[in-house]
Design an enzyme around this catalytic site. Structure first.
Site, PDB file in Angstrom:
ATOM      1  CD1 TRP A 174      46.715  45.222  42.246  1.00  0.00           C
ATOM      2  CD2 TRP A 174      47.750  46.357  43.797  1.00  0.00           C
ATOM      3  NE1 TRP A 174      45.840  44.842  43.442  1.00  0.00           N
ATOM      4  CE2 TRP A 174      46.699  45.587  44.416  1.00  0.00           C
ATOM      5  CE3 TRP A 174      48.638  46.958  44.776  1.00  0.00           C
ATOM      6  CZ2 TRP A 174      46.380  45.672  45.898  1.00  0.00           C
ATOM      7  CZ3 TRP A 174      48.413  47.150  46.015  1.00  0.00           C
ATOM      8  CH2 TRP A 174      47.249  46.430  46.598  1.00  0.00           C
ATOM      9  CG  ASP A 175      47.600  40.712  41.571  1.00  0.00           C
ATOM     10  OD1 ASP A 175      46.922  41.598  41.503  1.00  0.00           O
ATOM     11  OD2 ASP A 175      47.430  39.641  42.216  1.00  0.00           O
ATOM     12  CG  ASN A 211      40.683  44.485  37.981  1.00  0.00           C
ATOM     13  OD1 ASN A 211      39.624  44.899  38.601  1.00  0.00           O
ATOM     14  ND2 ASN A 211      41.447  43.379  38.455  1.00  0.00           N
ATOM     15  NE  ARG A 220      37.284  46.170  38.166  1.00  0.00           N
ATOM     16  CZ  ARG A 220      36.244  45.155  37.861  1.00  0.00           C
ATOM     17  NH1 ARG A 220      35.169  45.456  37.345  1.00  0.00           N
ATOM     18  NH2 ARG A 220      36.693  43.902  38.340  1.00  0.00           N
ATOM     19  CB  SER A 221      43.179  51.203  35.701  1.00  0.00           C
ATOM     20  OG  SER A 221      44.408  50.804  35.576  1.00  0.00           O
ATOM     21  CD  GLN A 222      44.305  45.370  40.048  1.00  0.00           C
ATOM     22  OE1 GLN A 222      45.179  44.728  39.412  1.00  0.00           O
ATOM     23  NE2 GLN A 222      43.390  44.584  40.804  1.00  0.00           N
ATOM     24  CG  ASP A 317      38.539  43.771  44.744  1.00  0.00           C
ATOM     25  OD1 ASP A 317      39.603  44.016  45.060  1.00  0.00           O
ATOM     26  OD2 ASP A 317      38.075  43.026  44.068  1.00  0.00           O
ATOM     27  CD  GLU A 519      43.252  35.856  47.932  1.00  0.00           C
ATOM     28  OE1 GLU A 519      43.422  36.427  46.940  1.00  0.00           O
ATOM     29  OE2 GLU A 519      42.318  35.179  48.407  1.00  0.00           O
ATOM     30  CD  GLU A 535      33.127  39.788  45.146  1.00  0.00           C
ATOM     31  OE1 GLU A 535      33.467  39.867  44.073  1.00  0.00           O
ATOM     32  OE2 GLU A 535      32.045  40.531  45.533  1.00  0.00           O
TER      33      GLU A 535
HETATM   34  O1  LIG Z   1      45.085  38.796  43.271  1.00  0.00           O
HETATM   35  C1  LIG Z   1      44.054  39.141  42.110  1.00  0.00           C
HETATM   36  C2  LIG Z   1      43.211  40.317  42.629  1.00  0.00           C
HETATM   37  O2  LIG Z   1      42.534  39.575  43.234  1.00  0.00           O
HETATM   38  C3  LIG Z   1      41.367  40.429  44.296  1.00  0.00           C
HETATM   39  O3  LIG Z   1      40.524  41.085  43.246  1.00  0.00           O
HETATM   40  C4  LIG Z   1      39.843  40.489  42.294  1.00  0.00           C
HETATM   41  O4  LIG Z   1      38.831  39.578  42.420  1.00  0.00           O
HETATM   42  C5  LIG Z   1      37.597  40.367  42.341  1.00  0.00           C
HETATM   43  C6  LIG Z   1      36.299  39.352  42.594  1.00  0.00           C
HETATM   44  O5  LIG Z   1      36.484  38.762  41.716  1.00  0.00           O
HETATM   45  C7  LIG Z   1      37.413  41.279  41.207  1.00  0.00           C
HETATM   46  O6  LIG Z   1      36.231  41.980  41.067  1.00  0.00           O
HETATM   47  C8  LIG Z   1      38.597  42.407  41.346  1.00  0.00           C
HETATM   48  O7  LIG Z   1      38.516  43.053  40.158  1.00  0.00           O
HETATM   49  C9  LIG Z   1      39.940  41.485  40.931  1.00  0.00           C
HETATM   50  O8  LIG Z   1      40.841  42.067  40.954  1.00  0.00           O
HETATM   51  C10 LIG Z   1      42.028  41.560  45.102  1.00  0.00           C
HETATM   52  O9  LIG Z   1      41.334  42.110  45.681  1.00  0.00           O
HETATM   53  C11 LIG Z   1      42.819  42.130  43.949  1.00  0.00           C
HETATM   54  O10 LIG Z   1      43.607  43.203  45.029  1.00  0.00           O
HETATM   55  C12 LIG Z   1      44.044  41.558  43.264  1.00  0.00           C
HETATM   56  O11 LIG Z   1      44.475  42.233  42.339  1.00  0.00           O
END
Ligand SMILES: OC[C@H]1O[C@H](O[C@H]2O[C@H](CO)[C@@H](O)[C@H](O)[C@H]2O)[C@H](O)[C@@H](O)[C@@H]1O
Length: 607
Positions: A174-175, A211, A220-222, A317, A519, A535
């Protein structure tokens, strides 16, 4: 002849990539996704960030590395000392990031048109700096990724990508929508087309978009924004031929969500985030082991990690949103997650947008039967959202909790997503629709969420998780502003302008102080302060942040002014900037690049 040859190369290259992906799925999971080596390396704290280990390249083929590890395990009777694990990792793995080479996008230009519409000179210079940042965030895979793919966790894709930045060294689903919004303003049409082609290639292989661009993200997707990306691209370029080619694959992704992420509520079909993976996330391995040991109240303790991975699928997340109505501020958030019981309003609003857009796409290419089918599906969804998620008393949309048959009547920024997609049923007449939109502002004002000095908060709960108060996230802020701006109400349009001014100024002040785009940001601070929590440490770069600021500067460039009232005294110029993962940029001529690409294509055909 040249055209035909290049077409053949492309087709062969595509099949080569597909073959590589299949091989990769079979080979790499014992190291990057599960197993004793992953367990030992993560528990040995080789890196503070669990993601670093699973981004490392293998120096030998997986079988050889696994055999060497089995020997080590035997020598130590299953109790390998931490130091020995660290030595093993140093011996058999290369540093994270070794799958990429320097790359300057060939379609990058110094002065894209949109810059000239920004009247404030400081904001214009900043927008120009952001345009330069695409060169630092561009990633191209080295040839070895395609030859020795099982030695890498990265998913091989044929075209270069723009990544978020920092620890996020690969594409994110989604980014990419928000990145692409910025890239199109930078007139980088070829880069955008390439990124979309990668996604199409991936759907053909996996049926859905993972993702992110790593093998450990493939279960998993997004949030499904690919159709929106194609819409933006086609609107910017008029490339209908591409639309024709892409449509069957877009539909395939749509049916992934309809067949694997569908749930029936009171006779209505809706979508939800529902990964069934109930094992620790490889990139957050230690964190998930810890969560499993700290389950306090979840009713669904045995499937906690599937609620965790489903929360990752949502892009949020983590957030108290996924604890539903039972959230308690007394204990940690993650062990309370019940994501798979919640029907998200934003996901369903995006799915409605996708259904309407697929109908539009079919109309454009002249397939009226399919257009009518998708329009009917869209209408049904819009009515379902209205009847299940709209709350007349509170003037808001809400998530729906399936296990309780009721709405979760709590403020989250996602409640406003239907303002952006405008997924209102056609049975509601235009005046009613506008009133409907206008009363949402009453809800927003009652909650005070437009009053914070640094942006619109994700939630009003200071939980310590990153998708909660006091963080504001660029994608959510943009969608709310655009939702308000595209209504017919001058009240809402003014609110949009105020929020845009606040957000752009805050981001700019943070940039002046630090030299970075973050971010996420802290809504309680007027002069641009990065967000926190969750995290991992806050990351810089940052793909979607840059795309969102560019979009707002494009919309309001003739009106927005830099508000210097709280300007910090120390200013850092763009030439002093670095990002933690940026590459050194080496200019190459387009001719040299063309030769190089032809050579690589030829090599792959031969191989
Ligand atoms: O900007 C990229 C993404 O960053 C966050 O999520 C990501 O990091 C998490 C921890 O490493 C991982 O579990 C998750 O699946 C990743 O997408 C953020 O929360 C996302 O929205 C964003 O796309």
């Amino acid at each position: 002849i040249i055209f035909n040859c290049s077409y053949c190369f492309k087709v062969l290259f595509y099949f080569k990539c597909c073959k590589i992906l299949t091989k990769k799925l079979l080979n790499c999971s014992e190291i990057y996704c599960k197993g004793p080596l992953l367990n030992a390396a993560q528990n040995a704290f080789v890196f503070n960030d669990s993601k670093s280990f699973v981004d490392m390249k293998l120096k030998q083929d997986p079988d050889a590395v696994l055999a060497a590890f089995a020997d080590l395990n035997q020598i130590h009777s299953g109790q390998i000392p931490v130091e020995a694990v660290k030595q093993f990792v140093a011996k058999y793995f290369d540093q994270p990031g070794s799958e990429f080479e320097d790359w300057v996008p060939l379609d990058w230009t110094q002065s894209p048109q949109f810059l000239s519409h920004i009247s404030d000179p400081q904001l214009r210079t900043w927008a120009s700096d952001l345009n330069v940042l695409w060169k630092q965030l561009g990633r191209k895979m080295i040839g070895d990724v395609f030859v020795n793919s099982s030695r890498y966790s990265v998913i091989p894709v044929k075209n270069p990508v723009i990544v978020p930045g920092g620890r996020f060294r690969e594409f994110y689903y989604w980014d990419s929508y928000f990145v692409i919004r910025g890239l199109l303003l930078s007139e980088m049409y070829t880069t955008v087309k390439g990124m979309i082609e990668n996604f199409l290639q991936i759907i053909e292989e996996f049926d859905f978009i993972p993702n992110g661009g790593r093998i450990y993200y493939t279960r998993r997707s997004q949030p499904p924004y690919l159709i929106a990306m194609v819409k933006e691209y086609v609107e910017a370029t008029g490339d209908k031929e591409f639309l024709n080619l892409a449509l069957p694959t877009l539909e395939k992704e749509y049916y992934f969500w309809m067949n694997h992420r569908n749930i029936e509520i009171n006779g209505h079909m809706l979508n939800y985030y529902a990964s069934d993976v109930n094992t620790p996330r490889p990139e957050s391995y230690r964190e998930d082991i810890y969560f499993k040991q700290h389950i306090f109240i979840t009713e669904d303790a045995n499937s906690l990690l599937s609620h965790v991975t489903s929360a990752c699928e949502s892009g949020w997340d983590f957030s108290t949103r996924w604890a539903g109505t039972k959230y308690s501020s007394e204990i940690e958030v993650v062990p309370q997650l019940l994501t798979r019981t919640i029907i998200p309003v934003d996901l369903n609003s995006i799915m409605a947008f996708n259904e309407r857009t697929l109908a539009e796409f079919y109309r454009i290419i002249g397939n009226n039967t399919q257009a009518t089918t998708f329009y009917e599906i869209y209408e049904k969804r819009a009515q379902t959202i209205e009847s299940i998620m709209w709350n007349q008393d509170d003037n808001s949309y809400y998530d729906y909790v399936a296990t309780e048959n009721s709405q979760n009547k709590v403020y989250f920024a996602s409640n406003m997503n239907p303002l952006w997609t405008k997924c209102f049923p056609s049975t509601v007449n235009v005046t009613e629709r506008e009133e409907h939109i206008a009363i949402i502002i009453i809800y927003i004002q009652t909650n005070g969420v437009l009053e914070y000095p640094g942006g619109i908060p994700t939630s009003l709960r200071p939980s310590g998780e990153q998708w909660d108060f006091p963080n504001a996230w660029p994608p959510l802020v943009l969608l709310i502003i655009e939702g308000l701006a595209t209504s017919n109400s001058s009240l809402l349009q003014n609110a949009a302008l105020q929020q845009a001014s606040k957000w752009v100024n805050g981001n700019y002040k943070a940039y002046l102080k630090s030299g970075f785009m973050f971010e996420k940001y802290d809504v309680t601070q007027a002069d641009g302060v990065a967000g926190s929590g969750g995290e991992y440490d806050v990351q810089v770069g940052f793909g979607w942040t840059n795309g969102v600021v560019m979009s707002l500067l494009d919309r309001y460039g003739d009106t927005l002014k830099f508000d210097s009232s709280t300007t910090p005294s120390v200013e850092i110029t763009s030439s002093e900037m670095t990002t933690s993962s940026c590459n050194v940029i080496r200019p190459i001529t387009s001719q040299a690049a063309l030769l190089y690409f032809s050579f690589i294509s030829l090599l792959f055909c031969i191989l």
